[in-house]
Write a protein that holds these residues in place. Structure first.
Motif, PDB file in Angstrom:
ATOM      1  N   GLY A   2       3.321  17.775  11.389  1.00 32.94           N
ATOM      2  CA  GLY A   2       2.163  16.626  11.368  1.00 32.94           C
ATOM      3  C   GLY A   2       1.760  15.869  10.125  1.00 32.94           C
ATOM      4  N   VAL A   3       1.352  14.839   9.890  1.00 31.73           N
ATOM      5  CA  VAL A   3       0.877  14.379   8.982  1.00 31.73           C
ATOM      6  C   VAL A   3       1.489  14.935   7.263  1.00 31.73           C
ATOM      7  N   SER A   4       0.215  16.357   7.519  1.00 33.39           N
ATOM      8  CA  SER A   4       0.382  16.578   6.472  1.00 33.39           C
ATOM      9  C   SER A   4       1.858  17.876   5.851  1.00 33.39           C
ATOM     10  N   PHE A   5       2.788  17.935   6.795  1.00 37.06           N
ATOM     11  CA  PHE A   5       3.494  18.374   6.804  1.00 37.06           C
ATOM     12  C   PHE A   5       4.461  17.077   5.733  1.00 37.06           C
ATOM     13  N   SER A   6       4.997  15.838   6.904  1.00 36.97           N
ATOM     14  CA  SER A   6       5.254  14.660   6.515  1.00 36.97           C
ATOM     15  C   SER A   6       5.055  14.397   4.670  1.00 36.97           C
ATOM     16  N   ARG A   7       3.832  14.881   4.845  1.00 36.75           N
ATOM     17  CA  ARG A   7       3.654  13.908   3.471  1.00 36.75           C
ATOM     18  C   ARG A   7       4.290  15.179   2.230  1.00 36.75           C
ATOM     19  N   ALA A   8       4.327  16.427   2.484  1.00 38.63           N
ATOM     20  CA  ALA A   8       4.448  17.493   1.914  1.00 38.63           C
ATOM     21  C   ALA A   8       5.924  17.201   1.687  1.00 38.63           C
ATOM     22  N   ARG A   9       6.737  16.733   3.175  1.00 40.83           N
ATOM     23  CA  ARG A   9       8.116  16.265   2.214  1.00 40.83           C
ATOM     24  C   ARG A   9       8.665  15.508   2.141  1.00 40.83           C
ATOM     25  N   ALA A  10       7.602  13.965   2.483  1.00 37.04           N
ATOM     26  CA  ALA A  10       8.174  12.999   1.284  1.00 37.04           C
ATOM     27  C   ALA A  10       6.500  11.973   0.851  1.00 37.04           C
ATOM     28  N   PRO A  11       6.701  12.610  -0.337  1.00 37.99           N
ATOM     29  CA  PRO A  11       5.213  12.462  -0.668  1.00 37.99           C
ATOM     30  C   PRO A  11       4.941  10.216  -0.880  1.00 37.99           C
ATOM     31  N   ALA A  12       6.427  10.248  -1.648  1.00 39.05           N
ATOM     32  CA  ALA A  12       5.675   8.434  -2.054  1.00 39.05           C
ATOM     33  C   ALA A  12       6.658   7.633  -0.585  1.00 39.05           C
ATOM     34  N   SER A  13       6.184   7.996   0.275  1.00 40.03           N
ATOM     35  CA  SER A  13       7.019   7.879   1.562  1.00 40.03           C
ATOM     36  C   SER A  13       5.758   6.897   1.916  1.00 40.03           C
ATOM     37  N   VAL A  14       5.959   5.031   2.278  1.00 34.26           N
ATOM     38  CA  VAL A  14       5.534   4.210   2.571  1.00 34.26           C
ATOM     39  C   VAL A  14       5.342   4.503   3.923  1.00 34.26           C
ATOM     40  N   ALA A  15       5.451   4.740   4.710  1.00 31.53           N
ATOM     41  CA  ALA A  15       5.402   5.559   6.208  1.00 31.53           C
ATOM     42  C   ALA A  15       4.009   6.238   6.222  1.00 31.53           C
ATOM     43  N   CYS A  16       4.808   7.220   5.660  1.00 29.50           N
ATOM     44  CA  CYS A  16       3.575   8.247   5.720  1.00 29.50           C
ATOM     45  C   CYS A  16       1.956   8.082   6.002  1.00 29.50           C
ATOM     46  N   GLU A  30     -13.491   8.861   5.276  1.00 32.09           N
ATOM     47  CA  GLU A  30     -13.003   7.694   3.877  1.00 32.09           C
ATOM     48  C   GLU A  30     -12.649   7.460   2.348  1.00 32.09           C
ATOM     49  N   GLN A  31     -13.090   8.875   1.697  1.00 34.72           N
ATOM     50  CA  GLN A  31     -13.220   9.239   0.417  1.00 34.72           C
ATOM     51  C   GLN A  31     -11.162   9.238   0.437  1.00 34.72           C
ATOM     52  N   GLN A  32     -10.560  10.568   1.273  1.00 35.40           N
ATOM     53  CA  GLN A  32      -9.411  10.526   1.281  1.00 35.40           C
ATOM     54  C   GLN A  32      -8.864   9.139   1.772  1.00 35.40           C
ATOM     55  N   ALA A  33      -8.629   8.898   2.611  1.00 30.31           N
ATOM     56  CA  ALA A  33      -8.039   7.576   3.315  1.00 30.31           C
ATOM     57  C   ALA A  33      -8.189   6.399   2.026  1.00 30.31           C
ATOM     58  N   GLN A  34      -9.083   6.604   1.501  1.00 34.71           N
ATOM     59  CA  GLN A  34      -9.281   5.730   0.141  1.00 34.71           C
ATOM     60  C   GLN A  34      -7.997   5.656  -0.877  1.00 34.71           C
ATOM     61  N   ALA A  35      -8.388   7.121  -0.586  1.00 34.68           N
ATOM     62  CA  ALA A  35      -6.913   7.787  -2.267  1.00 34.68           C
ATOM     63  C   ALA A  35      -6.304   7.727  -1.279  1.00 34.68           C
ATOM     64  N   ALA A  36      -5.578   7.893   0.147  1.00 39.09           N
ATOM     65  CA  ALA A  36      -4.043   7.319  -0.153  1.00 39.09           C
ATOM     66  C   ALA A  36      -3.520   5.926   0.160  1.00 39.09           C
ATOM     67  N   ALA A  37      -4.405   5.024   0.205  1.00 38.70           N
ATOM     68  CA  ALA A  37      -4.556   3.426   0.447  1.00 38.70           C
ATOM     69  C   ALA A  37      -3.872   3.456  -0.814  1.00 38.70           C
ATOM     70  N   ALA A  38      -4.656   4.194  -2.005  1.00 37.55           N
ATOM     71  CA  ALA A  38      -4.628   4.564  -3.041  1.00 37.55           C
ATOM     72  C   ALA A  38      -3.102   4.280  -3.926  1.00 37.55           C
ATOM     73  N   GLU A  39      -2.856   5.958  -3.515  1.00 36.06           N
ATOM     74  CA  GLU A  39      -1.561   5.649  -3.120  1.00 36.06           C
ATOM     75  C   GLU A  39      -0.303   4.847  -2.905  1.00 36.06           C
ATOM     76  N   LEU A  40      -0.599   4.665  -1.358  1.00 35.76           N
ATOM     77  CA  LEU A  40       0.109   3.206  -0.889  1.00 35.76           C
ATOM     78  C   LEU A  40       0.396   1.738  -2.512  1.00 35.76           C
ATOM     79  N   LEU A  41      -0.433   1.200  -2.562  1.00 41.46           N
ATOM     80  CA  LEU A  41      -0.778   0.195  -3.405  1.00 41.46           C
ATOM     81  C   LEU A  41       0.287   0.457  -4.694  1.00 41.46           C
ATOM     82  N   ARG A  42      -0.255   2.058  -4.793  1.00 39.46           N
ATOM     83  CA  ARG A  42       0.522   2.182  -6.390  1.00 39.46           C
ATOM     84  C   ARG A  42       2.498   2.156  -6.117  1.00 39.46           C
ATOM     85  N   ILE A  43       2.542   2.772  -5.245  1.00 38.42           N
ATOM     86  CA  ILE A  43       3.980   3.021  -4.892  1.00 38.42           C
ATOM     87  C   ILE A  43       4.469   1.342  -3.788  1.00 38.42           C
TER      88      ILE A  43
END
Length: 80
Positions: A2-16, A30-43
Motif C-alpha cells: 500500500g501507500v505506506s509501503f511505497s512511501r517507505a521505499r520511495a519517500p521523495a516520489s511525487v506520485a507517491c 486533514e493534518q496528515q494530508a496537508q503534511a504530505a501536500a507540503a512535502e510534495l510542494l517541497r520537492i
C-alpha cells in the motif's frame, strides 16, 4: 503493501506523495494530508492539480476517477 509501503521505499516520489495526500484527505485525516501536500510542494514546487489532470485524462477511461483523485488533492490543500 500500500501507500505506506511505497512511501517507505520511495519517500521523495511525487506520485507517491500525490496518492498519499489525496488518500489521507479523503479519509478525513486533514493534518496528515496537508503534511504530505507540503512535502510534495517541497520537492515539486511547480506542482498543480490542473497540469496533473491534463496529463492523466488521456490515459484514463473514466474521467470521474481522475476528478475524484483531483478532489482529494484539493482537500489536501494542493494548488489548482
Amino acid at each position: 503493501m500500500g501507500v505506506s509501503f511505497s512511501r517507505a521505499r520511495a519517500p521523495a516520489s511525487v506520485a507517491c506523495l500525490q496518492t498519499l495526500a489525496a488518500s489521507l484527505a479523503e479519509a478525513g485525516k486533514e493534518q496528515q494530508a496537508q503534511a504530505a501536500a507540503a512535502e510534495l510542494l517541497r520537492i515539486a514546487p511547480g506542482f498543480s492539480i490542473s497540469a496533473l489532470v491534463r496529463q492523466m485524462l488521456p490515459a484514463n477511461k473514466n474521467p470521474g476517477d481522475v476528478e475524484y483523485f483531483a478532489a482529494g488533492l484539493r482537500k489536501a490543500g494542493l494548488p489548482d
